[in-house]
Write a protein that holds these residues in place. Structure first.
Motif, short mmCIF file in Angstrom:
data_model
loop_
_atom_site.label_atom_id
_atom_site.label_comp_id
_atom_site.label_asym_id
_atom_site.label_seq_id
_atom_site.Cartn_x
_atom_site.Cartn_y
_atom_site.Cartn_z
N HIS A 429 47.31 24.72 61.91
CA HIS A 429 47.19 23.60 62.66
C HIS A 429 47.36 22.67 63.73
O HIS A 429 47.79 21.76 63.11
CB HIS A 429 45.60 23.16 62.40
CG HIS A 429 43.66 24.62 62.44
ND1 HIS A 429 44.57 25.42 61.11
CD2 HIS A 429 43.29 24.85 62.87
CE1 HIS A 429 43.13 25.98 60.90
NE2 HIS A 429 42.49 25.83 61.95
N GLN A 433 41.97 19.79 61.87
CA GLN A 433 40.56 19.77 62.07
C GLN A 433 40.08 18.97 61.58
O GLN A 433 39.16 18.97 61.99
CB GLN A 433 40.18 21.38 61.04
CG GLN A 433 40.34 22.43 61.05
CD GLN A 433 40.39 23.49 60.21
OE1 GLN A 433 40.63 23.77 58.63
NE2 GLN A 433 39.42 24.87 60.62
N GLY A 436 39.51 17.58 64.85
CA GLY A 436 38.68 17.54 66.01
C GLY A 436 39.25 18.70 66.18
O GLY A 436 38.95 19.38 66.82
N GLY A 437 40.64 19.65 65.45
CA GLY A 437 41.36 21.02 66.62
C GLY A 437 40.60 21.92 65.47
O GLY A 437 39.86 22.07 64.73
N SER A 438 40.09 22.79 66.51
CA SER A 438 39.75 24.49 66.84
C SER A 438 40.91 25.15 65.71
O SER A 438 42.00 25.80 65.11
CB SER A 438 39.17 24.89 67.58
OG SER A 438 39.79 25.25 68.35
N ASP A 439 39.72 26.92 65.18
CA ASP A 439 40.96 27.81 65.38
C ASP A 439 40.89 29.17 65.97
O ASP A 439 41.02 29.25 66.22
CB ASP A 439 39.95 28.20 64.04
CG ASP A 439 39.78 27.71 62.65
OD1 ASP A 439 40.67 27.50 61.97
OD2 ASP A 439 39.01 28.03 61.84
N ALA A 440 40.99 28.68 67.12
CA ALA A 440 41.19 29.59 68.86
C ALA A 440 42.67 29.73 67.85
O ALA A 440 43.85 28.48 67.89
CB ALA A 440 41.02 28.15 69.87
N ASN A 443 45.10 26.83 68.87
CA ASN A 443 45.42 25.78 68.44
C ASN A 443 46.27 25.93 66.74
O ASN A 443 46.55 25.17 66.28
CB ASN A 443 44.31 25.42 68.19
CG ASN A 443 44.31 23.78 67.40
OD1 ASN A 443 45.36 22.62 67.92
ND2 ASN A 443 44.00 23.31 66.63
N ASP A 467 45.31 18.92 55.59
CA ASP A 467 44.60 20.25 56.85
C ASP A 467 44.31 21.71 55.60
O ASP A 467 45.29 21.66 54.79
CB ASP A 467 45.55 20.41 57.64
CG ASP A 467 45.04 21.39 59.40
OD1 ASP A 467 44.16 21.98 59.01
OD2 ASP A 467 45.74 21.52 60.01
#
Length: 495
Positions: A429, A433, A436-440, A443, A467
Motif C-alpha cells: 500500500h 492502511q 487511511g490508505g485504501s485497497d484501490a 494505492n 502495514d
C-alpha cells in the motif's frame, strides 16, 4: 456436421466482397476446444516474424519488425499478397501438415468439407478454410508456416558480399521480403510462388510489386502495409537518421498512416456527419468519438502528429458546414458561438452548452513508441512476468498483479530494476492502511520483497504499526524450477 451460413462483407476501398462462413454454435464451441489443443504446440513452432492471428502479437509488432529491418539500410521490397488465401488452401496438404491425431484429423476434415449454405442452397467446399470459424486463422497460419525458413535457407547471410539474409515479415496472408539486392528479391518472388503451389495458393499479381524504400528511379519509393506507409526520405528534406554508432546514414526512416487509410477515415467521418445532420449535437459527438479514438490509437505509435492535426482540421470544416446547414439564416459567428466553446489551454472545442461531453480531437492522442514482442516468445512459454507486464493479464496470476506489472512497465518503483521470473514480489500500500490508505488499485504497487521490507520499516518508524503484506504467489511450475537459496556466511540471502 452442419454446413456454414454464407455472409458477404464488403472489402474496404474495393468493390470486392469477402465471403464469411458462420458455423452453428455447437461447432463454434467445439472449434474453440480444438484450437486450445493445437495452438500451444504450433505457437512453439511458428516462425518469429509471423504476427497475424496469433495471441500476444498484433499489426504493430509487424510494423516495428519492418522498421528495425529498414532502420540501418535502404532496401528493395517485395510487397506481396496471396490471392484468396483462405478460399484456396488444399485440404489434403493442410491436413498432412497439421499432422495431428486421427480423431482430430477427422474432425478438421469434416469442418473444412462441411459445405456452404447460400440462399437455402447447399454448395460443397472442395478447397479452402471457411473464414468466420474460430479455427480458420490457426489453420491458415499452419498452411503458410515455413515461408520465412525456406527463404532464409535459400539465401543465407553472405560474408563475402556483405549481404544479410532477407527479412521476411508476414501478417496472415500479407507479407514483405526486404533485401538490399534487387536480384535476390526477384529470386525470392519466384521461390515463394513455387513454394505456394503444393498448398494450392498463388500470389495475386495486382497486389504484388517490387519497389525500393529510397530510390526514386525504381518508381514511387516506399510501400503500404497494414494501413501504414513505410519509406526512407533523403537527408535533404529531413534530418538524417543515425546508426547504432551515431554515424549519419543520409536518410530517415519514416512510417505514417497510408493515404488510403486517411481517405477512408475522412470518408467515414463525412458519412457520419451527414447521417446526423438532423440529430442533436450530443448524439453526433457520441458517434464520432469512438471512431476518432480508435483510429488515432491505432496510428499513435508512428509519425502521425501532423496527420492528426490535418485530419482534425478537415473534420472542423465538416462540422462547420453541419452547423451552417442547420441554421442557414444565421451568420457563421453565431453558429460558432452556439456549437463551440473556448476551453483554456485547448482552444475551441466542439461541445454542447452546459455539458461535459465534448468532441475528442485527433491531436489529443499522444505519440508513443511501440515495444515489439521479443523474438519467438509466446504466451504459452510460461514466462508469466513478461506476459503480465505486456498484456496486463495472465491465467496463472491474479488480475491485480498482472495489472500492476503492466502499469509499472515491469519495474520495481523502489529500486528501479525489472522484475524477473523467480523474483519474490509483494503488493504494498503506497499510503499504509493505518494512515487511511485504501485497497484501490491506485494505492497499490508491486515491490521486490526486500524493497517492501525497507518500505515497511520506514512506515513503522513513522506510524509505529505494520502495514498488511500481500505476498504474490508464484505458479507451481516457477516454484519447482526456482533454485533453493541458502543463507550466506554473513547471514544475508544471496540475490
Amino acid at each position: 456436421m452442419q454446413p456454414v451460413r454464407r455472409v458477404w462483407l464488403p472489402k474496404p476501398g474495393t468493390t470486392e466482397q469477402r465471403p464469411l462462413g458462420i458455423p452453428v454454435m455447437a461447432d463454434r464451441a467445439l472449434q474453440s476446444l480444438v484450437k486450445a489443443a493445437l495452438e500451444p504446440e504450433w505457437e512453439a513452432r511458428f516462425e518469429p516474424n509471423s504476427y497475424g492471428f496469433r495471441p500476444g502479437r498484433s499489426c504493430h509488432d509487424a510494423i516495428e519488425a519492418i522498421f528495425t529491418a529498414l532502420s540501418h539500410k535502404a532496401k528493395y521490397v517485395l510487397d506481396a499478397d496471396i490471392a484468396k488465401c483462405f478460399d484456396r488452401i488444399n485440404h489434403s496438404a493442410l491436413l498432412t501438415k497439421v499432422h495431428t491425431s486421427p480423431s482430430l484429423r477427422r474432425q478438421l476434415k469434416a469442418w473444412v468439407k462441411a459445405g456452404v449454405l447460400t440462399n437455402g442452397q447447399l454448395f460443397p467446399t472442395t478447397e479452402g478454410t471457411i473464414q468466420g470459424g474460430n479455427i480458420s486463422p490457426l489453420l491458415a497460419n499452419v498452411a503458410l508456416h515455413g515461408l520465412e525458413t525456406v527463404i532464409r535457407e535459400r539465401f543465407p547471410r553472405s560474408g563475402s558480399r556483405g549481404f544479410n539474409a532477407p527479412n521476411v515479415i508476414r501478417y496472415g496472408d500479407d507479407f514483405v521480403v526486404l533485401h538490399e539486392d534487387r536480384h535476390v528479391v526477384h529470386q525470392c518472388q519466384d521461390l515463394v510462388a513455387e513454394w505456394l503451389k503444393p498448398m494450392g495458393l498463388e500470389l495475386k499479381p495486382s497486389k504484388t510489386r517490387i519497389t525500393h524504400t529510397l530510390a526514386v528511379s525504381e518508381g514511387t519509393p516506399g510501400f503500404d502495409f497494414l494501413g501504414f506507409h513505410l519509406r526512407h526520405y533523403p537527408a535533404g528534406k529531413t534530418k538524417s537518421g543515425k546508426d547504432s554508432q551515431g554515424r549519419l546514414q543520409g536518410f530517415k526512416t519514416c512510417i505514417t498512416p497510408s493515404k488510403e487509410a486517411i481517405r477512408r477515415h475522412e470518408q467515414d467521418l463525412r458519412a457520419m456527419v451527414h447521417r446526423h445532420r438532423h440529430a442533436e449535437q450530443s448524439a453526433l459527438i457520441q458517434h464520432l468519438n469512438p471512431v476518432i479514438i480508435g483510429w488515432t490509437h491505432y496510428y499513435a505509435h508512428v509519425a502521425s502528429a501532423r496527420i492528426f492535426a490535418k485530419v482534425h482540421n478537415v473534420l472542423y470544416a465538416m462540422l462547420s458546414a453541419w452547423a451552417v446547414y442547420r441554421h442557414p439564416n444565421k451568420k457563421k459567428r453565431w453558429t460558432t458561438s452556439k456549437y463551440w466553446r473556448v476551453d483554456e489551454g485547448r482552444g475551441w472545442v466542439f461541445q454542447p452548452p452546459h455539458s461535459t461531453l465534448c468532441l475528442y480531437p485527433h491531436y489529443r492522442t499522444p505519440i508513443r513508441r511501440y515495444v515489439k514482442v521479443q523474438g519467438s516468445r509466446s504466451p504459452y512459454d510460461g514466462d508469466w512476468v513478461y506476459w503480465s507486464m505486456r498484456l496486463g493479464r495472465h491465467p496463472e496470476v491474479s488480475s491485480r498483479v498482472a495489472r500492476l506489472l503492466r502499469t509499472q512497465h515491469g519495474r520495481c518503483p523502489a529500486c528501479g530494476l525489472f522484475f524477473m521470473e523467480g523474483d519474490r514480489m509483494e503488493i504494498d500500500h503506497i499510503i499504509p492502511q493505518v494512515r487511511g490508505g485504501s485497497d484501490a488499485i491506485a494505492n497499490l504497487q508491486l515491490l521486490h520483497q526486500r524493497c517492501h521490507e525497507r518500505k515497511t520499516a520506514s512506515d513503522v518508524r513513522c506510524s509505529g504499526s505494520y502495514d498488511k503484506r500481500h505476498v504474490v504467489e508464484e505458479p507451481d511450475e516457477a516454484k519447482a524450477s526456482r533454485p533453493v537459496l541458502e543463507p550466506s556466511r554473513n547471514g544475508d540471502i544471496p540475490a
